[in-house]
Scaffold this motif. Structure first.
Motif, short mmCIF file in Angstrom:
data_model
loop_
_atom_site.label_atom_id
_atom_site.label_comp_id
_atom_site.label_asym_id
_atom_site.label_seq_id
_atom_site.Cartn_x
_atom_site.Cartn_y
_atom_site.Cartn_z
N PRO A 1 31.14 -5.90 -26.46
CA PRO A 1 32.20 -6.40 -27.30
C PRO A 1 32.71 -7.56 -27.43
CG PRO A 1 32.68 -4.50 -25.53
CD PRO A 1 31.55 -5.38 -25.32
N VAL A 2 33.09 -7.83 -28.66
CA VAL A 2 33.41 -9.25 -29.02
C VAL A 2 34.70 -9.11 -29.80
CG1 VAL A 2 32.77 -11.59 -29.92
CG2 VAL A 2 31.08 -10.09 -28.89
N ASN A 3 35.76 -9.99 -29.44
CA ASN A 3 36.92 -10.26 -30.40
C ASN A 3 36.64 -11.29 -31.28
OD1 ASN A 3 39.25 -11.10 -31.49
ND2 ASN A 3 40.54 -10.29 -29.81
N LEU A 4 36.35 -10.52 -32.58
CA LEU A 4 35.71 -11.68 -33.71
C LEU A 4 37.27 -11.92 -34.70
CD1 LEU A 4 32.87 -9.31 -35.15
CD2 LEU A 4 32.82 -11.36 -33.56
N THR A 5 38.46 -11.68 -34.24
CA THR A 5 39.45 -12.00 -35.06
C THR A 5 40.49 -13.02 -34.64
OG1 THR A 5 40.68 -10.06 -34.26
CG2 THR A 5 39.39 -9.76 -36.56
N ASP A 6 39.85 -13.45 -33.23
CA ASP A 6 40.72 -14.38 -32.50
C ASP A 6 39.98 -15.63 -32.23
OD1 ASP A 6 42.54 -15.91 -30.74
OD2 ASP A 6 42.51 -14.46 -29.26
N PRO A 7 40.12 -16.85 -33.04
CA PRO A 7 39.28 -18.04 -33.07
C PRO A 7 39.77 -18.80 -31.49
CG PRO A 7 40.44 -17.94 -35.10
CD PRO A 7 41.00 -16.96 -34.40
N ALA A 8 40.89 -18.62 -31.18
CA ALA A 8 41.07 -19.23 -29.63
C ALA A 8 40.27 -18.75 -28.79
CB ALA A 8 42.66 -18.84 -29.31
N ARG A 9 39.49 -17.55 -28.80
CA ARG A 9 38.89 -16.95 -27.74
C ARG A 9 37.32 -17.26 -27.83
NH1 ARG A 9 39.82 -10.93 -26.04
NH2 ARG A 9 38.37 -11.77 -24.53
N ASP B 1 30.61 -18.23 -24.06
CA ASP B 1 30.20 -18.51 -22.63
C ASP B 1 29.54 -17.32 -21.96
OD1 ASP B 1 30.68 -21.20 -23.04
OD2 ASP B 1 32.32 -21.30 -21.75
N GLU B 2 30.42 -16.22 -22.05
CA GLU B 2 30.27 -14.74 -21.52
C GLU B 2 28.91 -14.29 -22.32
OE1 GLU B 2 33.32 -11.32 -20.69
OE2 GLU B 2 32.62 -11.27 -22.67
N LEU B 3 28.92 -14.32 -23.41
CA LEU B 3 27.62 -13.89 -24.10
C LEU B 3 26.25 -14.51 -23.56
CD1 LEU B 3 28.96 -13.06 -27.73
CD2 LEU B 3 27.93 -11.33 -26.17
N ILE B 4 26.52 -15.86 -23.41
CA ILE B 4 25.24 -16.72 -22.91
C ILE B 4 24.98 -16.19 -21.64
CG2 ILE B 4 24.32 -18.82 -22.30
CD1 ILE B 4 24.55 -18.64 -25.24
N THR B 5 25.96 -16.20 -20.88
CA THR B 5 25.93 -15.30 -19.29
C THR B 5 24.93 -14.16 -19.37
OG1 THR B 5 27.47 -16.62 -18.38
CG2 THR B 5 26.58 -14.60 -17.14
N ARG B 6 25.46 -13.03 -20.29
CA ARG B 6 24.82 -11.86 -20.24
C ARG B 6 23.60 -11.95 -21.04
NH1 ARG B 6 30.38 -8.27 -22.17
NH2 ARG B 6 31.44 -8.49 -19.93
N GLY B 7 23.41 -12.56 -21.94
CA GLY B 7 22.14 -12.94 -22.53
C GLY B 7 21.08 -13.54 -21.72
N ARG B 8 21.31 -14.35 -20.74
CA ARG B 8 20.33 -14.62 -19.76
C ARG B 8 19.99 -13.69 -18.79
NH1 ARG B 8 23.28 -20.75 -19.48
NH2 ARG B 8 21.93 -21.76 -21.00
N LEU B 9 20.98 -12.91 -18.28
CA LEU B 9 20.88 -11.81 -17.50
C LEU B 9 19.99 -10.64 -18.31
CD1 LEU B 9 24.42 -11.41 -15.73
CD2 LEU B 9 22.27 -12.03 -14.74
N LEU B 10 20.27 -10.44 -19.32
CA LEU B 10 19.31 -9.51 -20.31
C LEU B 10 17.91 -9.96 -20.18
CD1 LEU B 10 19.46 -6.86 -22.25
CD2 LEU B 10 19.67 -8.88 -24.01
N ARG B 11 17.61 -11.25 -20.52
CA ARG B 11 16.29 -11.62 -20.41
C ARG B 11 15.58 -11.80 -19.07
NH1 ARG B 11 13.30 -11.19 -23.11
NH2 ARG B 11 12.18 -12.83 -23.40
N LYS B 12 16.43 -11.87 -18.14
CA LYS B 12 15.99 -11.88 -16.77
C LYS B 12 15.28 -10.53 -16.27
CE LYS B 12 17.75 -12.51 -11.78
NZ LYS B 12 18.77 -12.64 -10.96
N ALA C 1 23.25 -19.29 -31.04
CA ALA C 1 23.24 -19.50 -29.63
C ALA C 1 22.24 -18.48 -29.04
CB ALA C 1 24.55 -19.72 -28.81
N LEU C 2 22.47 -17.28 -29.03
CA LEU C 2 21.69 -16.32 -28.26
C LEU C 2 20.18 -16.17 -28.83
CD1 LEU C 2 24.42 -13.36 -28.05
CD2 LEU C 2 23.18 -14.58 -26.08
#
Length: 298
Positions: free
Chosen positions: A95-103, A109-120, A157-158
């Motif tokens: 899940p990703v908040n696509l309507t809040d640019p502040a986040r 950063d969270e998605l990159i962490t999850r993406g690296r674990l996914l590839r692992k 990035a992913l």
């Protein structure tokens, strides 16, 4: 042509053009179908049971939630759970908040962490679930640019770490309607951002799933095979083949194409007082898919 004659013809390598359509669709399946974790609920603590059941039912691969990757990494890693059930991890739902640019940075950063674990652990696809909003007051045009920008940024990035990114239109989210989905995909950089059509959510959102898959076929990287019946259980969804979605028709579009998306069957969690356990529900999904000619592990 009867069944015996057909099998004899097929054995001699006659091209698919000579095969009657009713046999061609039933017998010549090329996709291996997995199952998502949602049927066991949303807690990462349910992941071991989900992996065990998906494997025992004979599905080919598994999709977990993003927080499950992090939760189990702190407890020795998802790999040991997958290995114990001889199960392959294919994808992760994020899940990703696509309507809040502040986040944006926090979520990237969270998605990159999850993406690296996914590839692992051997996975390949990150499915992006848009955030929920108040549909009564929502103004898509106000948020469109932010939605497209963050999708482009996270997809690029992913992709850079070897993860495909597939957008999942979702009921009651900031990308629900046909106009919203088509506008986002038309504006996005589709070198990086692909699509995950969820048949049930598309139908529930007022879209024609067959039309969507045909329109975006070159961009379909991942699929949720989901049915919608409109009942009070499973948030209106239902076991495959029990609802209103032309699942066979959509799968035939994919089968007849030259595309190779990964496919996941899916059903929302049963009510707390339900007499049918998740394992039995996914066996119903499997039985329906077998009736279409799909093969599973014994």
């Amino acid at each position: 042509m009867n069944r015996q004659a057909f099998l004899k013809t097929a054995a001699f390598g006659i091209g698919s053009a000579a095969i009657p359509g009713r046999w061609r669709f039933r017998l010549l399946k090329r996709f291996h179908i997995g199952h998502t974790a949602i049927t066991w609920g949303y807690s990462p603590a349910n992941t071991p049971q989900a992996i065990h059941d998906v494997s025992s039912a004979g599905f080919h691969s598994f999709e977990c939630f993003g927080n499950a990757l992090e939760y189990w990494e702190e407890r020795g890693g998802l790999g040991k759970l997958l290995d114990s059930s001889n199960m392959a991890l294919q994808s992760v739902y994020c899940p990703v908040n696509l309507t809040d640019p502040a986040r944006r940075k926090e979520q990237l950063d969270e998605l990159i962490t999850r993406g690296r674990l996914l590839r692992k652990y051997g996975g390949k696809v990150a499915v992006i679930g848009p955030n929920g909003i108040d549909r009564e007051t929502y103004n898509f045009s106000k948020y469109k640019a932010d939605i497209v920008n963050i999708l482009n940024e996270l997809a690029k990035a992913l992709n850079g770490i070897g993860v495909k990114v597939a957008l999942h239109q979702h009921k009651n989210s900031c990308i629900e309607s046909r106009d919203e989905l088509y506008a986002v995909m038309d504006a996005a950089d589709t070198r990086y951002l692909k699509l995950c059509p969820d048949f049930g959510h598309l139908y529930d959102g007022g879209l024609d799933p067959v039309r969507v898959v045909k329109d975006f076929l070159p961009l379909v990287a991942h699929v949720h095979i989901k049915d919608f019946g409109g009942g009070s259980s499973y948030n209106g969804f239902c076991p495959l083949g029990k609802g209103k979605v032309d699942i066979a028709g959509i799968l035939e579009v994919l089968e007849q194409s030259d595309k190779n998306p990964s496919l996941m069957a899916e059903l929302n969690p049963p009510p707390k007082n339900a007499s049918t356990a998740p394992l039995e529900l996914i066996r119903i999904n499997k039985k329906y898919l077998e009736s279409l000619g799909y093969a599973f592990h014994s």
